[in-house]
Design an enzyme around this catalytic site. Structure first.
Site, PDB file in Angstrom:
ATOM      1  N   MET A  82      46.263  22.602 -25.736  1.00  0.00           N
ATOM      2  CA  MET A  82      46.932  23.034 -26.971  1.00  0.00           C
ATOM      3  C   MET A  82      46.105  24.114 -27.669  1.00  0.00           C
ATOM      4  O   MET A  82      46.015  24.133 -28.900  1.00  0.00           O
ATOM      5  CB  MET A  82      47.142  21.835 -27.926  1.00  0.00           C
ATOM      6  CG  MET A  82      48.018  20.746 -27.340  1.00  0.00           C
ATOM      7  SD  MET A  82      48.224  19.340 -28.432  1.00  0.00           S
ATOM      8  CE  MET A  82      46.704  18.453 -28.154  1.00  0.00           C
TER       9      MET A  82
ATOM     10  N   LYS B 163      60.176  17.832 -28.287  1.00  0.00           N
ATOM     11  CA  LYS B 163      60.636  19.064 -28.928  1.00  0.00           C
ATOM     12  C   LYS B 163      61.228  20.006 -27.886  1.00  0.00           C
ATOM     13  O   LYS B 163      60.668  20.209 -26.827  1.00  0.00           O
ATOM     14  CB  LYS B 163      59.445  19.782 -29.564  1.00  0.00           C
ATOM     15  CG  LYS B 163      59.070  19.234 -30.913  1.00  0.00           C
ATOM     16  CD  LYS B 163      57.832  19.939 -31.419  1.00  0.00           C
ATOM     17  CE  LYS B 163      56.748  18.905 -31.656  1.00  0.00           C
ATOM     18  NZ  LYS B 163      55.427  19.423 -31.761  1.00  0.00           N
TER      19      LYS B 163
ATOM     20  N   ASP C 114      59.207  12.894 -23.066  1.00  0.00           N
ATOM     21  CA  ASP C 114      58.747  14.062 -23.806  1.00  0.00           C
ATOM     22  C   ASP C 114      59.156  15.345 -23.112  1.00  0.00           C
ATOM     23  O   ASP C 114      59.586  15.340 -21.985  1.00  0.00           O
ATOM     24  CB  ASP C 114      57.213  14.047 -23.872  1.00  0.00           C
ATOM     25  CG  ASP C 114      56.720  13.172 -24.986  1.00  0.00           C
ATOM     26  OD1 ASP C 114      57.486  12.954 -25.938  1.00  0.00           O
ATOM     27  OD2 ASP C 114      55.574  12.709 -24.904  1.00  0.00           O
TER      28      ASP C 114
HETATM   29  N1  SAH Z   1      48.640  13.984 -22.299  1.00  0.00           N
HETATM   30  C1  SAH Z   1      48.683  15.306 -21.741  1.00  0.00           C
HETATM   31  C2  SAH Z   1      48.276  16.362 -22.737  1.00  0.00           C
HETATM   32  C3  SAH Z   1      49.214  16.458 -23.929  1.00  0.00           C
HETATM   33  S1  SAH Z   1      48.790  17.779 -24.995  1.00  0.00           S
HETATM   34  C4  SAH Z   1      47.798  15.350 -20.490  1.00  0.00           C
HETATM   35  O1  SAH Z   1      47.026  14.416 -20.226  1.00  0.00           O
HETATM   36  O2  SAH Z   1      47.928  16.312 -19.738  1.00  0.00           O
HETATM   37  C5  SAH Z   1      49.825  19.060 -24.363  1.00  0.00           C
HETATM   38  C6  SAH Z   1      48.969  20.157 -23.749  1.00  0.00           C
HETATM   39  O3  SAH Z   1      48.632  19.825 -22.419  1.00  0.00           O
HETATM   40  C7  SAH Z   1      49.635  21.507 -23.649  1.00  0.00           C
HETATM   41  O4  SAH Z   1      49.583  22.228 -24.863  1.00  0.00           O
HETATM   42  C8  SAH Z   1      48.769  22.166 -22.601  1.00  0.00           C
HETATM   43  O5  SAH Z   1      47.523  22.564 -23.139  1.00  0.00           O
HETATM   44  C9  SAH Z   1      48.499  21.007 -21.669  1.00  0.00           C
HETATM   45  N2  SAH Z   1      49.439  20.952 -20.540  1.00  0.00           N
HETATM   46  C10 SAH Z   1      50.155  19.887 -20.167  1.00  0.00           C
HETATM   47  N3  SAH Z   1      50.865  20.157 -19.052  1.00  0.00           N
HETATM   48  C11 SAH Z   1      50.566  21.434 -18.724  1.00  0.00           C
HETATM   49  C12 SAH Z   1      50.961  22.298 -17.658  1.00  0.00           C
HETATM   50  N4  SAH Z   1      51.808  21.890 -16.728  1.00  0.00           N
HETATM   51  N5  SAH Z   1      50.442  23.544 -17.621  1.00  0.00           N
HETATM   52  C13 SAH Z   1      49.585  23.970 -18.557  1.00  0.00           C
HETATM   53  N6  SAH Z   1      49.192  23.208 -19.591  1.00  0.00           N
HETATM   54  C14 SAH Z   1      49.657  21.951 -19.657  1.00  0.00           C
END
Ligand code: SAH
Length: 367
Positions: free
Chosen positions: A278, A167, A145
């Site tokens: 998100m 994306k 991803d």
């Molecule tokens: N499965 C992922 C979340 C996926 S949804 C997890 O457990 O972290 C994607 C969202 O995760 C983004 O929109 C943001 O809100 C958050 N996110 C993931 N990595 C991030 C990062 N390095 N910095 C800030 N937000 C992050």
């Protein structure tokens, strides 16, 4: 000595073992810049065959020894793949010629492959688990991803075909059903498939749907948890999601779709730390909804953008101010929002970003 400890660039390596079982070893050596040769499968047994008509065990051993000696004459390293492989005279030939001999476990060989959902963590390769790294090392195919630490992917999965299904600007993501088909098809062709996701696969990662698609197709599937951004990104800004006597629970919310009034009122009623993923797009709706349901304007709020990158930024203010300030400092996704008293523990390393929000910084400091 482990093969991973040896500098392979420009070296000639003889790999001994079944080609299918040795495929990851071969791929890794090639990726590290080695010239790879495969020992003919007959090296030991043909010696035995001809020996039967000559003069017993000694002559057979001598012949096998000579064959190995010829094969290793100009190699730098020999790798035997498969724990129980016995190549009796090879060890002796290597020690005589002073050629290093290593052993590596066999890659799994099966008609049907498998899918491993791997949590890649929040962006810092150091926060990947050792299980994730091992799965990548053994992968034939990696579907990844946008938010995974992808720069080092070729190095982490040297034997794998890398497929970007996320994306990127100007490039449409592979739809979810397409990802399911790719996972299943590759596995049905006998490949070890890694589905690498940001954070944890089961936290807003659609991991459950992918597991179900594999099960439906009869493909073995397992899940390796990752460090979720819901906890790690606040931590990167110094914010603990729980803190003794301050917050004894935290709720992780998806801001992908706005919360309805029932959800908002439950959320306020819990009085937990609220962590939103998100959530940049729906922030105005969320802030207004929480205030409408009774959460105080003075509750501290942090937005941590691009956690673990060189441009990580933390913006701290209050619920009453957050919408105006987020727009003033142009907050962008990916970001994690934290709402609750724990925000006061944000690390002083982020002071530059806190000062940006002058009035709010003063407000929080004075309380
Ligand atoms: N499965 C992922 C979340 C996926 S949804 C997890 O457990 O972290 C994607 C969202 O995760 C983004 O929109 C943001 O809100 C958050 N996110 C993931 N990595 C991030 C990062 N390095 N910095 C800030 N937000 C992050």
């Amino acid at each position: 000595m482990e093969v991973s400890d040896i500098e392979l660039l420009g070296r000639t390596v003889l790999v001994v073992g079944h080609t299918g079982e040795a495929r990851h070893t071969i791929a890794r050596c090639r990726a590290a810049g080695a010239r790879v040769r495969l020992a003919p499968r007959s090296t030991e047994s043909s010696g035995e065959r001809s020996g039967r008509n000559v003069s017993g065990a000694q002559a057979r051993d001598q012949e096998a020894h000579n064959r190995w000696a010829t094969l290793i004459a100009d190699v730098d390293l020999v790798i035997v793949v498969g724990a129980d492989a016995d190549h009796g005279m090879l060890g002796a030939a290597c020690s005589e010629a002073r050629v290093l001999l290593c052993r590596e476990p066999a890659s799994p060989v099966s008609l049907i492959g498998q899918v491993t959902l791997v949590g890649g963590g929040p962006g810092d390769p150091g926060l990947m688990t050792t299980a994730s790294i091992a799965a990548l090392r053994a992968a034939d195919v990696v579907l990844y991803d946008r938010l995974v630490p992808s720069e080092r992917l070729a190095e982490l999965a040297p034997g794998a075909e890398l497929i970007d299904v996320g994306k990127t600007p100007g490039h449409h993501a592979v739809p979810q059903s397409g990802i399911h088909s790719l996972l299943v098809e590759h596995a049905l062709h006998g490949r070890s498939v890694v589905r690498l996701k940001g954070g944890d696969p089961f936290v807003f990662g659609r991991g459950g749907e992918e597991v179900a698609a594999c099960r439906e197709a009869g493909v073995p599937v397992r899940v390796l948890s990752g460090v979720t951004s819901a906890i790690a990104v606040p931590a990167a800004a110094g914010i603990p999601v729980t803190h003794r006597d301050v917050s004894r629970m935290f709720t992780v919310v998806s801001g992908h779709v706005p919360l309805d009034d029932v959800e908002l009122s439950h959320l306020v009623g819990l009085a937990s730390t609220i962590v939103v993923l998100m959530g940049v797009g729906t922030l105005p709706h969320l802030a207004a909804g929480l205030r409408r349901h009774g959460l105080s304007d003075a509750v501290p709020v942090a937005i941590v953008e691009r956690g673990f990158s060189s441009s990580q930024r933390t913006t701290i203010t209050t619920l009453g101010e957050i919408v105006g300030i987020a727009s003033r400092v142009r907050v962008r996704s990916p970001a994690v929002l934290v709402i609750g008293e724990v925000v006061r523990w944000a690390a002083s390393a982020d002071v530059a970003a806190v000062e940006l929000i002058d009035s709010a910084a003063v407000l929080l400091a004075e309380e």
